[in-house]
Design a protein around this motif. Structure first.
Motif, PDB file in Angstrom:
ATOM      1  N   ARG A 185       0.648  -0.841  -0.784  1.00 33.48           N
ATOM      2  CA  ARG A 185       0.074   0.103  -0.089  1.00 33.48           C
ATOM      3  C   ARG A 185       1.018   1.073  -0.266  1.00 33.48           C
ATOM      4  N   PRO A 186       1.814   1.348   0.542  1.00 37.66           N
ATOM      5  CA  PRO A 186       2.636   2.585   0.773  1.00 37.66           C
ATOM      6  C   PRO A 186       2.995   2.442  -1.136  1.00 37.66           C
ATOM      7  N   TYR A 187       3.132   2.179  -1.299  1.00 44.12           N
ATOM      8  CA  TYR A 187       3.923   1.851  -2.806  1.00 44.12           C
ATOM      9  C   TYR A 187       2.655   2.044  -3.874  1.00 44.12           C
ATOM     10  N   ILE A 188       1.398   1.571  -3.509  1.00 40.73           N
ATOM     11  CA  ILE A 188       0.731   1.865  -4.583  1.00 40.73           C
ATOM     12  C   ILE A 188       0.132   3.359  -3.844  1.00 40.73           C
ATOM     13  N   ASP A 189      -0.062   3.644  -2.904  1.00 42.98           N
ATOM     14  CA  ASP A 189      -0.295   4.956  -2.316  1.00 42.98           C
ATOM     15  C   ASP A 189       0.590   6.110  -3.454  1.00 42.98           C
ATOM     16  N   SER A 190       1.830   6.192  -3.035  1.00 46.66           N
ATOM     17  CA  SER A 190       2.332   6.800  -4.460  1.00 46.66           C
ATOM     18  C   SER A 190       2.603   7.685  -5.743  1.00 46.66           C
ATOM     19  N   VAL A 191       2.097   5.083  -6.125  1.00 43.22           N
ATOM     20  CA  VAL A 191       1.471   5.403  -7.584  1.00 43.22           C
ATOM     21  C   VAL A 191      -0.272   6.371  -7.518  1.00 43.22           C
ATOM     22  N   MET A 192      -0.457   6.276  -6.853  1.00 40.37           N
ATOM     23  CA  MET A 192      -2.196   7.632  -7.415  1.00 40.37           C
ATOM     24  C   MET A 192      -1.581   9.080  -6.897  1.00 40.37           C
ATOM     25  N   ASP A 193      -0.769   8.890  -5.860  1.00 40.20           N
ATOM     26  CA  ASP A 193      -0.277  10.471  -6.237  1.00 40.20           C
ATOM     27  C   ASP A 193       0.040  10.725  -7.410  1.00 40.20           C
ATOM     28  N   GLN A 194       0.777  10.001  -8.147  1.00 40.92           N
ATOM     29  CA  GLN A 194       1.344  10.439  -9.388  1.00 40.92           C
ATOM     30  C   GLN A 194       0.526  10.049  -9.986  1.00 40.92           C
ATOM     31  N   ALA A 195      -0.067   9.457 -10.293  1.00 45.24           N
ATOM     32  CA  ALA A 195      -1.379  10.025 -10.927  1.00 45.24           C
ATOM     33  C   ALA A 195      -1.747  11.427 -10.934  1.00 45.24           C
ATOM     34  N   SER A 196      -2.440  11.375 -10.250  1.00 43.14           N
ATOM     35  CA  SER A 196      -3.222  12.059 -10.095  1.00 43.14           C
ATOM     36  C   SER A 196      -2.449  13.481 -10.102  1.00 43.14           C
ATOM     37  N   ALA A 197      -0.949  13.500  -9.715  1.00 42.16           N
ATOM     38  CA  ALA A 197      -0.371  14.935 -10.504  1.00 42.16           C
ATOM     39  C   ALA A 197      -0.092  15.135 -11.694  1.00 42.16           C
ATOM     40  N   THR A 198       0.449  14.016 -12.295  1.00 35.93           N
ATOM     41  CA  THR A 198       1.198  13.836 -14.069  1.00 35.93           C
ATOM     42  C   THR A 198       0.096  12.958 -15.262  1.00 35.93           C
ATOM     43  N   GLY A 199      -1.502  12.816 -14.894  1.00 34.24           N
ATOM     44  CA  GLY A 199      -2.439  11.970 -15.452  1.00 34.24           C
ATOM     45  C   GLY A 199      -1.784  10.831 -16.217  1.00 34.24           C
ATOM     46  N   LEU A 200      -0.647  10.084 -15.487  1.00 31.23           N
ATOM     47  CA  LEU A 200      -0.202   8.482 -15.726  1.00 31.23           C
ATOM     48  C   LEU A 200      -1.216   7.538 -15.082  1.00 31.23           C
ATOM     49  N   PRO A 201      -1.458   6.990 -16.188  1.00 36.05           N
ATOM     50  CA  PRO A 201      -2.621   5.927 -15.677  1.00 36.05           C
ATOM     51  C   PRO A 201      -1.778   5.389 -13.711  1.00 36.05           C
ATOM     52  N   ALA A 202      -2.487   3.898 -13.449  1.00 36.76           N
ATOM     53  CA  ALA A 202      -1.452   3.427 -12.114  1.00 36.76           C
ATOM     54  C   ALA A 202      -1.692   2.175 -12.649  1.00 36.76           C
ATOM     55  N   MET A 203      -2.548   1.715 -13.607  1.00 33.24           N
ATOM     56  CA  MET A 203      -2.592   0.035 -14.265  1.00 33.24           C
ATOM     57  C   MET A 203      -2.186   0.733 -15.727  1.00 33.24           C
TER      58      MET A 203
END
Length: 664
Positions: free
Chosen positions: A561-579
């Motif tokens: 979850r800490p890694y996935i949370d960081s991925v989700m933050d990246q998705a919000s900031a950059t528009g890159l999809p998580a999956m």
């Protein structure tokens, strides 16, 4: 001759009755609108205020046969092509002088590359572009065809259960195109051309980004239609659901067992029929005598309650007469305001029900006020917006009349506008986070906190295989929060060993999806039209082996979850999809544009699901440009190679990008 008019951020081209406006609209991006006589300013698309506007230059030949519009590295060439005696205005789009996309005439005489017409079946628009047979195309939302590369398909632009229409395409030629028109239509991705069609509408409108990388295109697209908000940390945990929990005590018993087994449960869901009547927007007091006490006990266990809210209104609802009198239901061109059949509580047979109209601000406000009175004031903060396509029966939106326009022209925005009602309501209440589980979406839905699941899918290996490209495709189309019903929805016998294997493999896949959620209508299922709860669907329902493996994967998800949370933050900031498809992070590797059965969860986790019964190993392609570590034995493999790894029933192959500190 072409008549050109220049503004600071736009250029308008006119020839005969046709007018084309080309505008600066974000990083490496333009918006193109075409109409007859004039450009209508009102639209119901996904583009609001431009995120960035740059000055445009205009260089036109004196004889009026050609004009070039410049915007940084991007240029648009407009040529008055003589055709065969019937001239037409043709556009080409270039980056750094290289042609990326060009219009294609449908015929040497008529029509040209774009057509706006009205006939006995109403108005219709068409827009055609040249496409090379080697071009690869991705996105368009979420569909069940099992394809990642969409080249060669004809895709309907209409919302259906399990078919989420988001008209954005990412091309291997270096462009992203949003068909910014919510009309019902289709897109034909033929070998030689791409053609978009819309019905009931009279203006062509598309957004085009020419950027050097897929990541750059997706970032600019998110800037244009709206970024997803930050996903709250609790949402990356495990979600439990089944067809229907019949009482608050049943919900509490399930949550207590997860707690007693030491398994964190982030969300538990009360699905449909928890209400007295559909459209009452409250708990049935006979089944939920103390919802406030239920919510307090769940909170003490670290679990949140998600409540299902449908956009349908039963003739038995206490709100239906007021909603009808105030014009808050979707109107019809012919017949009464009923759009579906449903067997609700208190009905001995299915009866007609209505949909409310979320394109009407007054209807959104009315619905939210009922939600506040029935749920929010008790402490509910999570919303499941089911059947929000809307799920019509028969599925003919042409007979609908919305506040925002005729059904054919605007109905694809329904799921987005329904989500908007909850986003606006939650925001007005000062809530920091809104998470809406929805069965459909349109361009721009992500900005309202929409998470999409893949609808009522079959409990089959084929359906599991289709989830992988479906999740990658909707990520490309702008929805980073995505999930599927683990195990499929329509059936599945928890006591069947063959189905238990499918359940285990699906659960393993779900562990590495952006959202991790168990749902389904298990055997024994009731007769069609009945209202019983269906079979059990908790991890202990599938026998000791599946129970153990699922519990281990819930614990694994907690570690991730800490890694996935960081991925989700990246998705919000950059528009890159998580999956995401491998091509997003490794566009320089040609093989990554064709891999459909593996995906990246963020930049560092390569996930390789098992989608065949009895499989205990699988072949994996490792993207070139990185090395990859097997967390099981620590072996490191070079990218650009194909390897075979063991896949015992208790795990699927997952590799970590070398250099990452991530551990599983």
């Amino acid at each position: 001759m072409i008549e050109c008019t220049q503004g600071e951020h736009h250029v308008e081209l006119r020839y005969r009755h046709d007018v084309i406006r080309i505008e600066s609209w974000g990083r490496d991006a333009i918006r193109v609108r075409a109409g007859r006589h004039r450009i209508a300013e009102e639209d119901h698309g996904a583009l609001g205020t431009p995120p960035l506007r740059e000055a445009m230059t205009l260089d036109a030949l004196p004889e009026g046969t050609e004009a070039t519009i410049g915007l940084g590295a991007i240029s648009v060439r407009a040529v008055l092509d003589p055709g065969s005696g019937n001239p037409r205005l043709m556009l080409s789009f270039l980056r750094d002088g290289r042609e990326i996309l060009t219009e294609a005439a449908e015929h040497f005489w008529w029509p040209g590359p774009r057509s706006i017409s009205r006939g006995p079946d109403g108005s219709q628009i068409r827009q055609s572009f040249v496409s090379d047979p080697s071009e690869r195309l991705y996105g368009l939302g979420q569909h069940s065809h099992g394809r990642l590369d969409l080249k060669g398909l004809v895709v309907d632009l209409i919302q259906r259960n399990g078919e989420v229409s988001i008209p954005f395409l990412l091309s291997s030629r270096g462009y992203g195109l949003l068909w910014n028109n919510p009309a019902v239509g289709r897109v034909e991705l033929a070998a030689d051309r791409t053609r978009w069609t819309g019905h009931g509408t009279e203006q062509i409108d598309y957004w085009l980004c020419l950027a050097p990388t897929p990541a750059g295109i997706l970032g600019s697209y998110a800037d244009a239609v709206g970024h997803a908000p930050q996903l709250p940390e609790w949402a990356t945990g495990f979600w439990q659901s089944r067809l229907r929990y019949t009482s608050q005590e049943e919900i509490l018993q399930v949550a207590r067992r997860y707690r007693d087994e030491g398994l964190p449960l982030s969300v538990i869901v009360t699905d449909f029929l928890h209400w007295p009547a559909m459209g009452d927007y409250c708990f049935d007091p006979e089944e939920y005598p103390d919802p406030d006490g239920m919510l307090r006990e769940l909170e003490a266990m670290g679990t949140r309650l998600m409540v299902s809210v449908w956009p349908t209104v039963s003739p038995h609802s206490r709100n239906v007469e007021e909603m009808r009198a105030k014009g808050l239901l979707v109107a019809t061109e012919a017949g009464v305001e009923y759009h579906q059949e449903f067997k609700d509580k208190g009905m001995d047979r299915p009866l007609p029900v209505s949909f409310y109209d979320p394109t009407n601000p007054a209807a959104r406000s009315y619905l939210w006020q009922r939600i506040v009175e029935g749920y929010y004031d008790l402490g509910v903060r999570l919303w499941w917006l089911d059947a929000c396509e809307p799920e019509l029966s028969p599925g003919h939106p042409g007979n609908l009349s919305f506040y925002s326009g005729q059904g054919l022209a605007v109905s694809n925005t329904y799921p987005r506008e329904h989500a908007r009602a909850f986003w606006e309501g939650m925001t007005d209440r000062g809530e920091r986070h809104t998470v809406l589980l929805c069965r459909s979406a349109w361009a721009g839905s992500a900005r309202y906190g929409v998470a999409v699941w893949s609808g009522d899918i079959a409990p089959t290996w084929q359906a599991l295989r289709a989830q992988i490209p479906a999740g990658m495709s909707i990520g490309i189309a702008g929805i980073p929060w995505w999930t599927s019903d683990i195990g499929g929805f329509h059936g599945g016998d928890p006591a069947d060993p063959d189905y238990q294997e499918l359940f285990i493999r699906w659960f393993e896949f779900g562990t590495f999806c952006p959202l991790f959620r168990l749902h389904g209508h298990r055997e024994p299922r009731e007769a069609v039209g009945a209202v019983s709860p269906g079979g059990p669907n908790e991890i202990w329902s599938y026998g000791p082996q599946a129970h153990r493996i699922a519990a281990d994967h819930i614990r694994m998800r907690e570690r991730l979850r800490p890694y996935i949370d960081s991925v989700m933050d990246q998705a919000s900031a950059t528009g890159l999809p998580a999956m995401r498809a491998l091509l997003v992070d490794f566009p320089q590797d040609p093989r990554c544009w064709s891999v459909e059965d593996q995906f990246l969860l963020g930049p560092d986790l390569l996930v390789c699901p098992i989608t065949e019964p009895g499989a205990r190993q699988r072949q994996i392609y490792l993207p070139d440009g990185a090395q990859w570590r097997d967390p099981v034995d620590g072996a490191v493999y070079d990218g650009g190679t194909t390897i075979t790894l063991p896949a015992p029933l208790e795990r699927i192959p997952v590799l970590i990008r070398q250099g990452s500190e991530l551990e599983i």
